[in-house]
Design an enzyme around this catalytic site. Structure first.
Site, PDB file in Angstrom:
ATOM      1  N   SER A  89       1.112  -1.255  -0.095  1.00  0.00           N
ATOM      2  CA  SER A  89       0.042   0.137   0.034  1.00  0.00           C
ATOM      3  C   SER A  89       0.809   1.339   0.015  1.00  0.00           C
ATOM      4  CB  SER A  89      -0.981  -0.141   1.144  1.00  0.00           C
ATOM      5  OG  SER A  89      -1.696   0.984   1.286  1.00  0.00           O
ATOM      6  N   ALA A  90       0.629   2.230  -0.972  1.00  0.00           N
ATOM      7  CA  ALA A  90       1.385   3.420  -1.115  1.00  0.00           C
ATOM      8  C   ALA A  90       1.423   4.284   0.187  1.00  0.00           C
ATOM      9  CB  ALA A  90       0.931   4.158  -2.223  1.00  0.00           C
ATOM     10  N   HIS A  91       0.457   4.237   0.868  1.00  0.00           N
ATOM     11  CA  HIS A  91       0.553   5.392   1.863  1.00  0.00           C
ATOM     12  C   HIS A  91       1.658   4.906   3.176  1.00  0.00           C
ATOM     13  CE1 HIS A  91      -1.971   4.161   5.370  1.00  0.00           C
ATOM     14  NE2 HIS A  91      -2.363   3.137   4.408  1.00  0.00           N
ATOM     15  N   THR A 148     -12.473   2.272 -12.866  1.00  0.00           N
ATOM     16  CA  THR A 148     -11.762   3.601 -13.609  1.00  0.00           C
ATOM     17  C   THR A 148     -10.377   3.516 -12.664  1.00  0.00           C
ATOM     18  OG1 THR A 148     -13.795   4.507 -14.345  1.00  0.00           O
ATOM     19  CG2 THR A 148     -11.625   5.765 -14.473  1.00  0.00           C
ATOM     20  N   CYS A 150      -9.111   0.484  19.484  1.00  0.00           N
ATOM     21  CA  CYS A 150     -10.230   1.170  20.089  1.00  0.00           C
ATOM     22  C   CYS A 150     -11.525   0.693  19.187  1.00  0.00           C
ATOM     23  CB  CYS A 150     -10.346   2.607  20.008  1.00  0.00           C
ATOM     24  SG  CYS A 150     -11.699   3.257  20.788  1.00  0.00           S
TER      25      CYS A 150
HETATM   26  N1  PLP Z   1      -1.890  -5.093   6.290  1.00  0.00           N
HETATM   27  C1  PLP Z   1      -1.129  -4.532   7.140  1.00  0.00           C
HETATM   28  C2  PLP Z   1       0.180  -5.240   7.578  1.00  0.00           C
HETATM   29  C3  PLP Z   1      -1.091  -3.280   7.598  1.00  0.00           C
HETATM   30  O1  PLP Z   1      -0.206  -2.705   8.496  1.00  0.00           O
HETATM   31  C4  PLP Z   1      -2.238  -2.462   7.029  1.00  0.00           C
HETATM   32  C5  PLP Z   1      -2.304  -0.917   7.292  1.00  0.00           C
HETATM   33  O2  PLP Z   1      -1.964  -0.592   8.473  1.00  0.00           O
HETATM   34  C6  PLP Z   1      -3.089  -2.836   5.897  1.00  0.00           C
HETATM   35  C7  PLP Z   1      -2.848  -4.191   5.561  1.00  0.00           C
HETATM   36  C8  PLP Z   1      -4.120  -2.117   5.307  1.00  0.00           C
HETATM   37  O3  PLP Z   1      -3.551  -1.048   4.345  1.00  0.00           O
HETATM   38  P1  PLP Z   1      -4.602  -0.026   3.942  1.00  0.00           P
HETATM   39  O4  PLP Z   1      -4.472   0.837   5.157  1.00  0.00           O
HETATM   40  O5  PLP Z   1      -3.791   0.311   2.822  1.00  0.00           O
HETATM   41  O6  PLP Z   1      -5.773  -0.454   3.725  1.00  0.00           O
END
Ligand code: PLP
Length: 379
Positions: free
Chosen positions: A199-201, A237, A325
């Site tokens: 995941s890019a962020h 898209t 939480c």
């Molecule tokens: N898998 C792991 C190990 C993660 O740490 C995270 C997010 O913290 C995710 C999946 C989910 O990624 P996303 O926030 O891009 O949906």
């Protein structure tokens, strides 16, 4: 001038300025739909193709094995559901108890459809054992999931060993590499996996865009039906600017990994040692060495983690709780419980996650603030 010290990079990272620059043209003049045949659409598709090729080259995949998604959660869902609906007459999915909820909840959903879900627990350091996977029995298994690095305690898992052990079994191997990609040099061929998500962020890219790598020949059934985007495996898209941002961020993070891995490792260890020597009753969770470069997951014995987190926030230090939480109550983290922490210790745990951009001055300040906050809470 920032008025905070950001030690929560495992939650998300700021967008790198070069990434924003690379994305902007695709949000403005090259706004086209990558499915359109005209020149505006062709500019968009060219950006998308370049992004796909960059990602493929960096992780050692082929161009047509990269699928852009909306992020880690969707990639995890696609991988597991995609394997389930292509499983033939096999019914078993082997996973671990410390996966991200995007994996655990998806596996649980499939249980209600008839999948047999076998779960492996980690040792006290938070490390999974390949033998425990094998002990679950492979004959009727269609999928084995093992995350590459844990999001809470940062432990790095023996995914390569798992893929070596499962080579001849016909079991599809999926690894959630969402936390690992910004911090490890990843090559899907060397890892030997069939599917890998990220995941890019988490590494300086935009939110809402991710990748699922699916090795050619893997049994996989499309889950998001609609248009023919992403070779009909993920309709919708294309988020061209997002894909360009992800590819640019991946390139940059690879460069930083080469140049600054030692810096981050030293800084992380300096932080852990600094907190431990300035605050009494602190323990490090997970393995000291087999962990993500920036991860420091610390239990502050006798200190309420939530109170500490708020106190730190008031002083400008951003970190994260070792708990989740849900419905207004703080539940102790299942990962910390799985590695043997009591409820009370799990609730006394804070995760700090550093990045290549964290400075030594910030860490010195943070250590002093943490020591002050703990003293105030204890008093
Ligand atoms: N898998 C792991 C190990 C993660 O740490 C995270 C997010 O913290 C995710 C999946 C989910 O990624 P996303 O926030 O891009 O949906």
């Amino acid at each position: 001038m920032k008025d905070y010290i950001y030690l929560d990079n495992a939650s998300t990272t700021p967008l790198e300025s070069e990434v924003l620059e690379a994305m902007l043209p695709y949000l403005t003049e090259y706004f086209g739909n990558a499915n359109s045949v005209h020149s505006v659409g062709r500019r968009a598709v060219s950006g998308l193709d370049d992004a796909r090729q960059t990602v493929a080259d960096i992780i050692g995949a082929n161009f047509n094995e990269i699928y852009f998604t909306s992020g880690g959660t969707e990639s995890d869902n696609l991988a597991i559901r995609g394997a389930y609906f292509a499983r033939g007459n096999k019914s078993k999915l082997i996973t671990s108890s410390i996966e991200h909820p995007a994996v655990i909840q998806t596996a649980n959903e499939l249980k209600s459809l008839g999948a047999v879900v076998e779960t492996v627990s980690p040792n006290a350091k938070g490390i999974l054992s390949v033998n425990n996977y094998l002990e679950k029995g492979l004959d009727d298994a269609f999928l084995a999931c093992m995350m590459l690095a844990n999001n809470e305690v940062g432990t790095i898992q023996p995914v390569k060993e798992l893929s070596n052990a499962l080579k001849q079994s016909g079991v599809t191997i999926f690894t959630d590499a969402v936390q690992a990609v910004g911090s490890m040099d990843i090559n899907v061929k060397e890892l030997g996996v069939d599917m890998l998500s990220f995941s890019a962020h988490k590494f300086g890219g935009p939110k809402g865009v991710g990748v699922l790598y699916v090795k050619n020949g893997t049994k996989f059934s499309p889950q998001i039906t609609g248009g023919h985007q992403e070779r009909s495996r993920r309709g919708g898209t294309s988020n061209v600017a997002g894909a360009v941002g992800l590819a640019t961020a991946l390139k940059l993070s690879r460069k930083k990994l080469k140049e600054k891995a030692d810096y981050l490792l030293d800084l992380r260890n300096y932080f852990i040692d600094g907190v431990m020597s300035n605050v009494q009753g602190v323990t490090l969770n997970g393995d000291r060495n087999l962990r993500l470069l920036g991860n420091a997951n610390l239990t502050f014995s006798g200190v309420d983690g939530e109170a500490l987190l708020y106190a730190l926030d008031l002083k400008g230090v951003c970190a994260s709780l070792g708990s989740a939480c849900s419905s207004g109550t703080i539940e102790p983290s299942y990962v910390l419980k799985e590695i043997g922490l009591s409820d009370i210790d799990a609730k006394s745990t804070v995760r700090f996650s550093l990045s290549y951009n964290t400075t030594r001055e910030e860490i010195d300040t943070a250590i002093n603030i943490i020591a002050d906050c703990v003293k105030n809470i204890k008093n």
